[in-house]
Design a protein around this motif. Structure first.
Motif, PDB file in Angstrom:
ATOM      1  N   PRO A  52       0.815  -1.226   0.000  1.00 28.41           N
ATOM      2  CA  PRO A  52       0.000   0.000   0.000  1.00 28.41           C
ATOM      3  C   PRO A  52       0.844   1.271   0.000  1.00 28.41           C
ATOM      4  O   PRO A  52       0.361   2.326  -0.376  1.00 28.41           O
ATOM      5  N   ARG A  53       2.107   1.163   0.399  1.00 30.15           N
ATOM      6  CA  ARG A  53       2.944   2.361   0.538  1.00 30.15           C
ATOM      7  C   ARG A  53       3.074   3.111  -0.790  1.00 30.15           C
ATOM      8  O   ARG A  53       2.978   4.336  -0.838  1.00 30.15           O
ATOM      9  N   ILE A  54       3.270   2.348  -1.896  1.00 32.75           N
ATOM     10  CA  ILE A  54       3.475   2.997  -3.192  1.00 32.75           C
ATOM     11  C   ILE A  54       2.189   3.701  -3.624  1.00 32.75           C
ATOM     12  O   ILE A  54       2.208   4.849  -4.063  1.00 32.75           O
ATOM     13  N   GLY A  55       1.060   3.036  -3.443  1.00 30.86           N
ATOM     14  CA  GLY A  55      -0.214   3.645  -3.795  1.00 30.86           C
ATOM     15  C   GLY A  55      -0.501   4.873  -2.951  1.00 30.86           C
ATOM     16  O   GLY A  55      -1.044   5.869  -3.436  1.00 30.86           O
ATOM     17  N   ARG A  56      -0.101   4.794  -1.690  1.00 29.59           N
ATOM     18  CA  ARG A  56      -0.354   5.924  -0.785  1.00 29.59           C
ATOM     19  C   ARG A  56       0.447   7.149  -1.226  1.00 29.59           C
ATOM     20  O   ARG A  56      -0.069   8.270  -1.260  1.00 29.59           O
ATOM     21  N   LEU A  57       1.719   6.937  -1.585  1.00 27.18           N
ATOM     22  CA  LEU A  57       2.540   8.059  -2.042  1.00 27.18           C
ATOM     23  C   LEU A  57       1.952   8.674  -3.306  1.00 27.18           C
ATOM     24  O   LEU A  57       1.906   9.893  -3.470  1.00 27.18           O
TER      25      LEU A  57
ATOM     26  N   GLN B 110      -1.111  10.683  -2.286  1.00 31.33           N
ATOM     27  CA  GLN B 110      -0.694  11.940  -1.647  1.00 31.33           C
ATOM     28  C   GLN B 110      -0.293  12.964  -2.696  1.00 31.33           C
ATOM     29  O   GLN B 110      -0.672  14.136  -2.622  1.00 31.33           O
ATOM     30  N   THR B 111       0.468  12.505  -3.690  1.00 34.88           N
ATOM     31  CA  THR B 111       0.907  13.412  -4.755  1.00 34.88           C
ATOM     32  C   THR B 111      -0.294  13.990  -5.489  1.00 34.88           C
ATOM     33  O   THR B 111      -0.327  15.184  -5.800  1.00 34.88           O
ATOM     34  N   LEU B 112      -1.278  13.134  -5.761  1.00 34.38           N
ATOM     35  CA  LEU B 112      -2.480  13.604  -6.459  1.00 34.38           C
ATOM     36  C   LEU B 112      -3.231  14.624  -5.629  1.00 34.38           C
ATOM     37  O   LEU B 112      -3.642  15.676  -6.121  1.00 34.38           O
ATOM     38  N   PHE B 113      -3.436  14.296  -4.337  1.00 37.10           N
ATOM     39  CA  PHE B 113      -4.190  15.204  -3.460  1.00 37.10           C
ATOM     40  C   PHE B 113      -3.485  16.567  -3.351  1.00 37.10           C
ATOM     41  O   PHE B 113      -4.130  17.595  -3.186  1.00 37.10           O
ATOM     42  N   GLU B 114      -2.151  16.558  -3.428  1.00 34.84           N
ATOM     43  CA  GLU B 114      -1.399  17.818  -3.291  1.00 34.84           C
ATOM     44  C   GLU B 114      -1.289  18.572  -4.616  1.00 34.84           C
ATOM     45  O   GLU B 114      -0.894  19.735  -4.644  1.00 34.84           O
ATOM     46  N   ASP B 115      -1.652  17.899  -5.711  1.00 32.80           N
ATOM     47  CA  ASP B 115      -1.563  18.498  -7.050  1.00 32.80           C
ATOM     48  C   ASP B 115      -2.820  19.349  -7.285  1.00 32.80           C
ATOM     49  O   ASP B 115      -3.939  18.885  -7.093  1.00 32.80           O
ATOM     50  N   GLU B 116      -2.611  20.600  -7.709  1.00 32.02           N
ATOM     51  CA  GLU B 116      -3.762  21.497  -7.888  1.00 32.02           C
ATOM     52  C   GLU B 116      -4.693  21.047  -9.000  1.00 32.02           C
ATOM     53  O   GLU B 116      -5.856  21.454  -9.042  1.00 32.02           O
ATOM     54  N   GLU B 117      -4.170  20.237  -9.897  1.00 34.45           N
ATOM     55  CA  GLU B 117      -4.981  19.784 -11.025  1.00 34.45           C
ATOM     56  C   GLU B 117      -6.075  18.815 -10.581  1.00 34.45           C
ATOM     57  O   GLU B 117      -7.058  18.601 -11.297  1.00 34.45           O
ATOM     58  N   TYR B 118      -5.880  18.205  -9.437  1.00 35.33           N
ATOM     59  CA  TYR B 118      -6.813  17.175  -8.978  1.00 35.33           C
ATOM     60  C   TYR B 118      -7.474  17.599  -7.675  1.00 35.33           C
ATOM     61  O   TYR B 118      -6.942  18.455  -6.953  1.00 35.33           O
ATOM     62  N   PRO B 119      -8.637  16.987  -7.337  1.00 36.11           N
ATOM     63  CA  PRO B 119      -9.274  17.322  -6.061  1.00 36.11           C
ATOM     64  C   PRO B 119      -8.383  16.894  -4.894  1.00 36.11           C
ATOM     65  O   PRO B 119      -7.502  16.052  -5.053  1.00 36.11           O
ATOM     66  N   ASP B 120      -8.609  17.496  -3.721  1.00 37.69           N
ATOM     67  CA  ASP B 120      -7.779  17.136  -2.564  1.00 37.69           C
ATOM     68  C   ASP B 120      -8.475  16.142  -1.638  1.00 37.69           C
ATOM     69  O   ASP B 120      -8.079  15.955  -0.491  1.00 37.69           O
TER      70      ASP B 120
ATOM     71  N   ALA C 251      -2.208  -2.539  -1.888  1.00 40.49           N
ATOM     72  CA  ALA C 251      -2.204  -1.363  -2.765  1.00 40.49           C
ATOM     73  C   ALA C 251      -3.536  -1.194  -3.460  1.00 40.49           C
ATOM     74  O   ALA C 251      -3.883  -0.096  -3.873  1.00 40.49           O
ATOM     75  N   ASN C 252      -4.271  -2.280  -3.613  1.00 37.90           N
ATOM     76  CA  ASN C 252      -5.534  -2.171  -4.333  1.00 37.90           C
ATOM     77  C   ASN C 252      -6.635  -1.477  -3.538  1.00 37.90           C
ATOM     78  O   ASN C 252      -7.744  -1.306  -4.019  1.00 37.90           O
ATOM     79  N   SER C 253      -6.309  -1.051  -2.305  1.00 37.69           N
ATOM     80  CA  SER C 253      -7.203  -0.136  -1.597  1.00 37.69           C
ATOM     81  C   SER C 253      -6.957   1.294  -2.063  1.00 37.69           C
ATOM     82  O   SER C 253      -7.866   2.128  -2.042  1.00 37.69           O
ATOM     83  N   MET C 254      -5.717   1.573  -2.456  1.00 39.22           N
ATOM     84  CA  MET C 254      -5.328   2.949  -2.829  1.00 39.22           C
ATOM     85  C   MET C 254      -5.601   3.234  -4.306  1.00 39.22           C
ATOM     86  O   MET C 254      -5.982   4.347  -4.671  1.00 39.22           O
ATOM     87  N   ALA C 255      -5.376   2.214  -5.163  1.00 39.00           N
ATOM     88  CA  ALA C 255      -5.479   2.440  -6.608  1.00 39.00           C
ATOM     89  C   ALA C 255      -6.847   3.008  -7.006  1.00 39.00           C
ATOM     90  O   ALA C 255      -6.908   3.969  -7.779  1.00 39.00           O
ATOM     91  N   PRO C 256      -7.955   2.473  -6.463  1.00 37.23           N
ATOM     92  CA  PRO C 256      -9.262   3.022  -6.860  1.00 37.23           C
ATOM     93  C   PRO C 256      -9.432   4.478  -6.428  1.00 37.23           C
ATOM     94  O   PRO C 256     -10.101   5.248  -7.103  1.00 37.23           O
ATOM     95  N   LEU C 257      -8.796   4.847  -5.309  1.00 39.44           N
ATOM     96  CA  LEU C 257      -8.890   6.242  -4.869  1.00 39.44           C
ATOM     97  C   LEU C 257      -8.119   7.145  -5.826  1.00 39.44           C
ATOM     98  O   LEU C 257      -8.550   8.265  -6.135  1.00 39.44           O
ATOM     99  N   CYS C 258      -6.970   6.659  -6.307  1.00 37.37           N
ATOM    100  CA  CYS C 258      -6.205   7.436  -7.297  1.00 37.37           C
ATOM    101  C   CYS C 258      -7.043   7.656  -8.548  1.00 37.37           C
ATOM    102  O   CYS C 258      -7.131   8.768  -9.078  1.00 37.37           O
ATOM    103  N   VAL C 259      -7.658   6.562  -9.038  1.00 33.50           N
ATOM    104  CA  VAL C 259      -8.457   6.671 -10.258  1.00 33.50           C
ATOM    105  C   VAL C 259      -9.643   7.593 -10.019  1.00 33.50           C
ATOM    106  O   VAL C 259      -9.985   8.430 -10.867  1.00 33.50           O
ATOM    107  N   ALA C 260     -10.256   7.485  -8.831  1.00 34.86           N
ATOM    108  CA  ALA C 260     -11.405   8.337  -8.509  1.00 34.86           C
ATOM    109  C   ALA C 260     -10.989   9.802  -8.512  1.00 34.86           C
ATOM    110  O   ALA C 260     -11.713  10.662  -9.019  1.00 34.86           O
TER     111      ALA C 260
END
Lengths: 371, 371
Positions: A34-39, A42-52, A116-125
């Motif tokens: 899950p660590r890789i998905g979490r990082l 985090q990058t997505l949430f901190e990116d202004e292009e994406y929701p937080d 990691a498959n707990s994090m991947a769907p959140l990234c896609v979402a």
């Protein structure tokens, strides 16, 4: 059609560490680190292009005719820690099944809550600006995709896609069984270097409300928080997690042997533990995930679909298949599987015999489980 | 857009036996057994639902912006004689790349003229009521799809599809190289039981007019007729065929040993021939197709891309890789490859080194070849 689905909770950057810990424990060794998905998240949430944040919705609140798809990563966990994903593989797979089917997806659901498959769907979402359903298709992790409750309970194997880090895309259509989709997508994943991002199948809100394992995203987050809290308060974090899950202690000891190899796209093998103060042994066999736990008198203590979770003896942190190493001090928990995994039709696909063991499933005593 | 492309010739039921014989010889052992494709095509021509002929068009007559796709069967020839196709696999693959790309195909071209893959495009053309281009992407057969002139000369690897006899369909998109498409589609073909029907890629009429090996459907038919005619007239059919192709006799003898196994979806192995009246030997190594012919002093007589054709000593009929057996009396012909196969960029992909041999390509003397 666009639906306004009520929000159950909001997942923000503050939830990710707890979710990662809980999903790692529920991953029973697999589902990817899950660590890789979490990082990535985090990058997505901190990116202004994406929701937080990502909106979490209850499976019960899904409109009956909403379109839901499952996304995640496919491959051996031993590979995903060395071959990092680019990050958009499963998002591209989602877009592929939308484009090839002509349908628009309204919500994302994890295929498995484990790892990691707990994090991947959140990234896609976050990338697609879609809500995530609080639930999943396994309530844990399993190595093969036909082991999703979605397929066990009859979702058609309609559109599916796998994409690699270079954007190479393979789409599957009119596949006659989920096991065949598994065989085809696994062969492609091996060719893609042992890891791909997937999206499949297209399901209705009504189907998901019946056949998803409910509230596992919340459960994983709560499990992680419980372990963290116990750690901070000087309590036993393993015990705190075990109590939340309604599980039992199977063993406490150190890793004395690990057999692990990559075969046909899976991490296969076994780990042997020895007691800290005596000669007692426990052997656990795995295919990505921990499948069977045997005591030294060959007595079978726990089998799939019940969860066998290995956690660090001191911190309660999950120990994944790829991270097992000599000398680790761990505790092994047995956790009763969600009821949707223990019906006769489910056991045909995820019981011990489905994995080649001539063993009947003997359920762990069912306490107050989280699901 | 719909084009009215001038007709070069009409292929009817009366042409099929000759085409099968000629395509078998040009198949250099592979491309699948033409007999099965011929029976399928006869059935189609006799079925009232389908036309009773197929329109053959010259590559030079294709409108520059016509859309052309290649179709055929993928797999080891040893498998296709035991596991019969349903017959609509490649047709369904054609429809899949049309539907996924949104383009309409105006003409079909064989990916390879060798073996069954001379017949498969005619079947698809009859089913889809489309013309067939008199040409192909190999001027023979080769084991792997990146060996098509289409890919050698830069066709983008856009849409591709493979379908099995149950209708399971896998579509490939945005693939970054033809070799990667080969790896992905081969892995799927192995999962599909060793045989699939393919369609790929989408090409323009202008591209085909430059990079297809021209007039090989006519050549194969003429070759078959030449062999048949010599047979009927009591002439030497092998000599008649060899002269038409501008080839040379490499060996005459009987099969004394065959090593053949299916590996990674290919028929791999070697065949050893012994002289009829002496101890001379010839060894031919193959991967689906015959690749290298060596005399008993280890002298290399012929290598890919030149054609090594094994034909029955009496009838001139082709002997395919799957049909090699002890005691057969055969002649081996070496035929110079078409010029599009002998350029530096082609030799990178289909020269002896591309097949793992540390040999430079020494072209056979180029006589009056048919192409």
């Amino acid at each position: 059609m666009s639906f306004d689905i009520p929000q159950l909770a909001e997942i923000t950057i503050d939830d990710l560490e707890a979710l990662g810990t809980g999903a790692g424990i529920l991953g029973t060794g697999g589902g990817g680190n899950p660590r890789i998905g979490r990082l990535r998240l985090q990058t997505l949430f901190e990116d202004e292009e994406y929701p937080d944040s990502v909106k979490l919705v209850s499976p019960k609140d899904l409109p009956a005719d909403a379109t839901v798809a499952s996304v995640g990563g496919m491959g051996a966990p031993t590979i995903s820690v060395e071959k990092f994903p680019k990050g958009d593989e499963d998002y591209k797979s989602l877009r592929a099944i939308e484009s090839f089917s002509g349908e628009t997806v309204d919500a994302i659901i994890p295929g498995e809550i484990g790892g990691a498959n707990s994090m991947a769907p959140l990234c896609v979402a976050a990338m697609a600006d879609l809500p995530v359903v609080d639930g999943d298709g396994m309530g844990r992790a399993f190595p093969e995709l036909q082991m999703d409750t979605f397929f066990i309970y009859g979702s058609p194997v309609n559109y599916a896609a796998t994409t690699d880090e270079r954007g190479n895309q393979v789409v599957y259509k009119d596949i006659d069984s989920a096991k065949r989709l598994e065989d085809l997508a696994r062969a492609i994943t091996v060719q893609m270097g042992g890891r791909s991002g997937y999206a499949f199948p297209l399901m209705t809100g009504e189907f998901i409300s019946q056949y998803a394992i409910p509230h596992t995203v919340s459960l994983a987050t709560e499990l992680g928080r419980t372990v963290e809290r116990a750690r901070e308060q000087g309590d036993d974090p393993v015990k705190a997690g075990r109590e939340l899950l309604g599980g039992k202690d199977l063993f406490e000891g150190k890793v004395v042997d690990v057999h692990r190899r990559n075969r046909d796209g899976f991490a296969m093998g076994s780990v042997t533990l020895s007691g800290l103060d005596d000669d007692s042994r426990l052997e656990i066999e795995f295919q990505n995930e921990f499948l069977i736990a045997r005591a030294d008198d060959d007595q079978v203590l726990t089998t799939v679909p019940d969860l066998i979770c290995i956690v660090d003896n001191d911190t309660g942190a999950p120990v994944m298949t790829d991270a097992l190493r000599y000398g680790q001090r761990v505790r092994v928990l047995g956790v009763p599987a969600p009821e949707l995994l223990t019906t006769p039709e489910a056991l045909d696909v995820i019981g011990p015999e489905a994995f080649g063991y001539e063993l009947a499933y003997e359920p762990l005593p069912r306490g107050e489980t989280g699901w």
